[in-house]
Design a protein around this motif. Structure first.
Motif, PDB file in Angstrom:
ATOM      1  N   UNK A   1      33.289 -72.047 -17.584  1.00  0.00           N
ATOM      2  CA  UNK A   1      34.182 -72.560 -16.546  1.00  0.00           C
ATOM      3  C   UNK A   1      33.869 -71.936 -15.193  1.00  0.00           C
ATOM      4  N   UNK A   2      33.570 -70.652 -15.167  1.00  0.00           N
ATOM      5  CA  UNK A   2      33.387 -69.947 -13.899  1.00  0.00           C
ATOM      6  C   UNK A   2      32.119 -70.343 -13.162  1.00  0.00           C
ATOM      7  N   UNK A   3      31.132 -70.875 -13.859  1.00  0.00           N
ATOM      8  CA  UNK A   3      29.839 -71.122 -13.230  1.00  0.00           C
ATOM      9  C   UNK A   3      29.917 -72.092 -12.058  1.00  0.00           C
ATOM     10  N   UNK A   4      30.803 -73.077 -12.107  1.00  0.00           N
ATOM     11  CA  UNK A   4      30.786 -74.068 -11.032  1.00  0.00           C
ATOM     12  C   UNK A   4      32.161 -74.380 -10.450  1.00  0.00           C
ATOM     13  N   UNK A   5      33.085 -73.465 -10.581  1.00  0.00           N
ATOM     14  CA  UNK A   5      34.424 -73.675 -10.040  1.00  0.00           C
ATOM     15  C   UNK A   5      34.597 -72.893  -8.742  1.00  0.00           C
ATOM     16  N   UNK A   6      35.507 -73.385  -7.897  1.00  0.00           N
ATOM     17  CA  UNK A   6      35.856 -72.685  -6.667  1.00  0.00           C
ATOM     18  C   UNK A   6      36.646 -71.427  -7.015  1.00  0.00           C
ATOM     19  N   UNK A   7      36.602 -70.460  -6.111  1.00  0.00           N
ATOM     20  CA  UNK A   7      37.241 -69.173  -6.360  1.00  0.00           C
ATOM     21  C   UNK A   7      38.752 -69.168  -6.247  1.00  0.00           C
ATOM     22  N   UNK A   8      39.333 -70.061  -5.480  1.00  0.00           N
ATOM     23  CA  UNK A   8      40.765 -69.995  -5.223  1.00  0.00           C
ATOM     24  C   UNK A   8      41.573 -70.088  -6.522  1.00  0.00           C
ATOM     25  N   UNK A   9      42.210 -68.994  -6.865  1.00  0.00           N
ATOM     26  CA  UNK A   9      43.055 -68.953  -8.046  1.00  0.00           C
ATOM     27  C   UNK A   9      42.307 -68.847  -9.364  1.00  0.00           C
ATOM     28  N   UNK A  10      40.984 -68.860  -9.329  1.00  0.00           N
ATOM     29  CA  UNK A  10      40.202 -68.881 -10.570  1.00  0.00           C
ATOM     30  C   UNK A  10      40.355 -67.594 -11.369  1.00  0.00           C
ATOM     31  N   UNK A  11      40.308 -66.454 -10.707  1.00  0.00           N
ATOM     32  CA  UNK A  11      40.418 -65.182 -11.413  1.00  0.00           C
ATOM     33  C   UNK A  11      41.723 -65.121 -12.210  1.00  0.00           C
ATOM     34  N   UNK A  12      42.816 -65.386 -11.523  1.00  0.00           N
ATOM     35  CA  UNK A  12      44.121 -65.307 -12.178  1.00  0.00           C
ATOM     36  C   UNK A  12      44.231 -66.325 -13.319  1.00  0.00           C
ATOM     37  N   UNK A  13      43.696 -67.522 -13.096  1.00  0.00           N
ATOM     38  CA  UNK A  13      43.762 -68.555 -14.138  1.00  0.00           C
ATOM     39  C   UNK A  13      42.951 -68.152 -15.366  1.00  0.00           C
ATOM     40  N   UNK A  14      41.742 -67.644 -15.163  1.00  0.00           N
ATOM     41  CA  UNK A  14      40.898 -67.239 -16.300  1.00  0.00           C
ATOM     42  C   UNK A  14      41.532 -66.081 -17.074  1.00  0.00           C
ATOM     43  N   UNK A  15      42.060 -65.100 -16.356  1.00  0.00           N
ATOM     44  CA  UNK A  15      42.718 -63.969 -17.024  1.00  0.00           C
ATOM     45  C   UNK A  15      43.941 -64.450 -17.789  1.00  0.00           C
ATOM     46  N   UNK A  16      44.732 -65.321 -17.170  1.00  0.00           N
ATOM     47  CA  UNK A  16      45.926 -65.842 -17.835  1.00  0.00           C
ATOM     48  C   UNK A  16      45.608 -66.609 -19.101  1.00  0.00           C
TER      49      UNK A  16
END
Length: 181
Positions: free
Chosen positions: A151-166
């Motif tokens: 998922x992380x390879x081609x997604x924008x950063x906004x909110x991605x960290x929190x979403x992946x951790x959640x």
């Protein structure tokens, strides 16, 4: 305008080629052609394709090893929570490199230069599973690890960290209620 060095350009092009065609599917000639130099020039800067790959992965691999070393002193659940956050941060910093480590595991981890990565990936999976030996728990950890990388390879950063951790914490830490028969 600042011109990148040939060495840096080789690393950048190689990373793109490896990501697109895999380690085994990329030749030195492919890299040289994309850089616009001869294979001899490429070999002047790097002794082999493995040397290019090793240098390209070195910063991510070093941080991966540091991350893994930090889990030893923690209990299972604390290590799991630290691993989830640490791995997400690592993936977001080194998207392409971590993707290559996980996508190319079968391809290049047999090479002596990369054999140190296999225990790191196995240890991380164990920690993601809270060091459980239950096959279903281990499988869930593998799925979450792969999902984070994919998922992380081609997604924008906004909110991605929190979403992946959640998502990882919900999948691995929060018990899933089972229907009662």
């Amino acid at each position: 305008m600042v011109r990148t060095s040939t060495r840096d350009e080789i690393l950048s092009v190689a990373a793109e080629q490896f990501a697109h065609s895999g380690f085994k599917g990329t030749s030195l000639q492919d890299i040289a052609a994309r850089v616009g130099c001869s294979k001899a020039t490429l070999l002047y800067h790097f002794a082999s394709k493995e040397a290019i790959f090793a240098e390209m992965l070195a910063p991510a691999a070093r941080e991966f090893a540091e991350l893994s070393a930090g889990f030893a002193a923690l209990d299972d659940r604390a290590a799991q929570a630290a691993a989830i956050e640490g791995f997400v941060d690592l993936v977001l910093r080194y998207r392409r490199e971590i993707s290559l480590i996980y996508d190319g595991t079968a391809q290049f981890l047999q090479e002596p230069a990369f054999e140190f990565l296999l225990p790191l990936t196995e240890d991380l999976c164990s920690v993601f599973a809270a060091r459980s030996t239950d096959p279903a728990t281990r499988l869930a950890a593998e799925v979450v690890l792969a999902g984070i990388v994919t998922v992380a390879i081609d997604k924008d950063d906004e909110g991605l960290r929190e979403a992946l951790i959640g998502v990882a914490k919900r999948a691995l830490i929060t018990p899933i209620p089972h229907d009662k028969d």
